[in-house]
Design an enzyme around this catalytic site. Structure first.
Site, PDB file in Angstrom:
ATOM      1  N   GLU A 176      -5.066  10.727 -16.631  1.00  0.00           N
ATOM      2  CA  GLU A 176      -4.482  10.504 -16.703  1.00  0.00           C
ATOM      3  C   GLU A 176      -2.984  11.444 -16.479  1.00  0.00           C
ATOM      4  O   GLU A 176      -3.898  12.422 -15.608  1.00  0.00           O
ATOM      5  CB  GLU A 176      -4.189  11.136 -18.036  1.00  0.00           C
ATOM      6  CG  GLU A 176      -5.537   9.934 -19.582  1.00  0.00           C
ATOM      7  CD  GLU A 176      -4.504   9.010 -19.662  1.00  0.00           C
ATOM      8  OE1 GLU A 176      -4.089   7.721 -18.777  1.00  0.00           O
ATOM      9  OE2 GLU A 176      -4.885   8.688 -21.410  1.00  0.00           O
ATOM     10  N   HIS A 198      -3.185   5.814 -15.104  1.00  0.00           N
ATOM     11  CA  HIS A 198      -4.699   6.338 -14.649  1.00  0.00           C
ATOM     12  C   HIS A 198      -5.154   5.483 -14.040  1.00  0.00           C
ATOM     13  O   HIS A 198      -5.825   3.683 -14.470  1.00  0.00           O
ATOM     14  CB  HIS A 198      -5.206   6.719 -16.127  1.00  0.00           C
ATOM     15  CG  HIS A 198      -5.542   5.797 -17.207  1.00  0.00           C
ATOM     16  ND1 HIS A 198      -5.281   5.462 -18.550  1.00  0.00           N
ATOM     17  CD2 HIS A 198      -6.217   4.427 -17.400  1.00  0.00           C
ATOM     18  CE1 HIS A 198      -5.054   4.710 -18.964  1.00  0.00           C
ATOM     19  NE2 HIS A 198      -6.242   3.726 -18.028  1.00  0.00           N
ATOM     20  N   ASP A 204     -16.198   5.666 -17.335  1.00  0.00           N
ATOM     21  CA  ASP A 204     -16.068   6.991 -18.467  1.00  0.00           C
ATOM     22  C   ASP A 204     -16.168   6.014 -19.819  1.00  0.00           C
ATOM     23  O   ASP A 204     -17.278   5.198 -19.678  1.00  0.00           O
ATOM     24  CB  ASP A 204     -14.538   7.021 -18.885  1.00  0.00           C
ATOM     25  CG  ASP A 204     -13.560   5.237 -18.544  1.00  0.00           C
ATOM     26  OD1 ASP A 204     -14.721   4.119 -17.927  1.00  0.00           O
ATOM     27  OD2 ASP A 204     -12.576   5.099 -17.809  1.00  0.00           O
ATOM     28  N   ASN A 214      -0.006   3.496 -17.746  1.00  0.00           N
ATOM     29  CA  ASN A 214       0.494   4.916 -16.546  1.00  0.00           C
ATOM     30  C   ASN A 214       0.384   5.081 -15.057  1.00  0.00           C
ATOM     31  O   ASN A 214       0.458   6.995 -15.274  1.00  0.00           O
ATOM     32  CB  ASN A 214       0.177   6.186 -18.084  1.00  0.00           C
ATOM     33  CG  ASN A 214      -0.778   5.573 -18.224  1.00  0.00           C
ATOM     34  OD1 ASN A 214      -1.770   5.335 -17.831  1.00  0.00           O
ATOM     35  ND2 ASN A 214      -1.338   6.395 -18.693  1.00  0.00           N
TER      36      ASN A 214
HETATM   37  C1  F6R Z   1     -12.110   2.249 -18.316  1.00  0.00           C
HETATM   38  C2  F6R Z   1     -10.935   2.485 -17.403  1.00  0.00           C
HETATM   39  C3  F6R Z   1      -9.340   2.432 -17.861  1.00  0.00           C
HETATM   40  C4  F6R Z   1      -8.981   0.668 -17.710  1.00  0.00           C
HETATM   41  C5  F6R Z   1      -7.676   0.581 -17.798  1.00  0.00           C
HETATM   42  C6  F6R Z   1      -6.813  -0.736 -18.452  1.00  0.00           C
HETATM   43  O1  F6R Z   1     -13.127   2.072 -17.762  1.00  0.00           O
HETATM   44  O2  F6R Z   1     -11.264   2.941 -16.335  1.00  0.00           O
HETATM   45  O3  F6R Z   1      -9.035   3.353 -16.817  1.00  0.00           O
HETATM   46  O4  F6R Z   1      -9.204   0.555 -16.167  1.00  0.00           O
HETATM   47  O5  F6R Z   1      -6.996   1.412 -18.697  1.00  0.00           O
HETATM   48  O6  F6R Z   1      -7.485  -1.080 -19.021  1.00  0.00           O
HETATM   49  P1  F6R Z   1      -6.962  -2.515 -19.291  1.00  0.00           P
HETATM   50  O7  F6R Z   1      -8.173  -3.780 -17.851  1.00  0.00           O
HETATM   51  O8  F6R Z   1      -7.948  -2.503 -20.620  1.00  0.00           O
HETATM   52  O9  F6R Z   1      -5.806  -2.899 -19.253  1.00  0.00           O
END
Ligand code: F6R
Length: 252
Positions: free
Chosen positions: A143, A138, A67, A136
């Site tokens: 989401e 995702h 992403d 959450n």
């Molecule tokens: C980032 C991504 C997100 C993160 C998730 C956890 O490329 O795809 O799904 O893996 O938001 O983020 P952290 O590791 O910062 O807690």
């Protein structure tokens, strides 16, 4: 689903890096799916060490990132393009032409997203997809919602995610409200998936994934239960494991 619980973030990161390194040694022209955020930083650090000290070779590796924030250019210090170069690509011998990160400034986004999917297909699909997980639930920026998207698309970020990611920005107002992300279907097409999670703020989302038997669009990570080769590596906090708990649920 194979679940491994490690004592610490460092142990989780080393275990993940070992799996990636083994996969690269077995298939030097592997296609990796990569994530950003805090979770994989330790893994990337260990991969850099392996490259520098053990000669782990990335020269034939191809990567696709999950992403990118929509509206951020490559040189923005919070773009995932910037993150990936700073935290991994600038320190290993990967070829720039083998790196794919969604373009946060793409104009015709629908066309751009179809092309991103097409590029993954042309490279033979993702062999090993690395994932983090949002508090959450995702994965990528898929989401919680009534409907999930199958392929790469432009999405709105939820308030939860904007708030969680505001720690990387000067203020919450500066966090982009949209992102380009691979879809749930793009992720599930990967041959192997490895999800990493650390910290107690991930324990609830992880519990939906590993302790419950349902799949719900409200916790997108639950869709990983439909894949036949998923490895989950957790630290104790994310697993909900509590060594002081007297109940069976927390015994090793
Ligand atoms: C980032 C991504 C997100 C993160 C998730 C956890 O490329 O795809 O799904 O893996 O938001 O983020 P952290 O590791 O910062 O807690």
């Amino acid at each position: 689903m194979e679940i491994t619980i490690k004592k610490s973030y460092e142990d989780m990161s080393k275990a993940a890096a070992n799996i990636i390194a083994d996969a690269i040694r077995q298939k030097p022209d592997i296609v990796l799916g990569l994530a950003t955020g805090s979770t994989p930083l330790g893994t990337y650090k260990e991969l850099i060490r392996m490259h520098k000290e053990e000669g782990l070779d990335f020269s034939k590796v191809t990567t696709f990132n999950l992403d990118e924030y929509y509206g951020l250019s490559k040189d923005h210090t919070q773009s995932y393009y910037y993150y990936m170069h700073k935290n991994l690509f600038d320190h290993i011998n990967i070829k720039e032409e083998n790196i794919h990160i969604p373009d946060g400034t793409a104009c015709n986004v629908e066309d751009y997203c179809s092309k991103y999917e097409q590029q993954i297909k042309e490279c033979g699909g993702i062999d090993l997809q690395i994932l983090g997980i949002g508090t959450n639930g995702h994965i990528g920026f898929n989401e919680p919602a009534e409907k999930l998207f199958a392929s790469t698309h432009l999405t709105d970020l939820t308030e939860d995610t904007i708030k969680a990611n505001s720690r990387f920005f000067d203020s919450i107002e500066k966090v982009p409200k949209k992102a380009i992300t691979m879809g749930i279907g793009s992720i599930l097409k990967a041959k192997k998936i490895m999800l990493l999670a650390n910290g107690k703020n991930k324990a609830t989302a992880i519990s939906h994934l590993i302790n419950q038997n349902y799949i719900t669009t409200k916790v997108p990570a639950t869709f990983l239960k439909t894949h036949n080769d998923v490895t989950v590596i957790l630290d104790e906090e994310a697993s909900g494991f509590n060594k002081n708990c007297c109940k069976d649920c927390c015994k090793e």
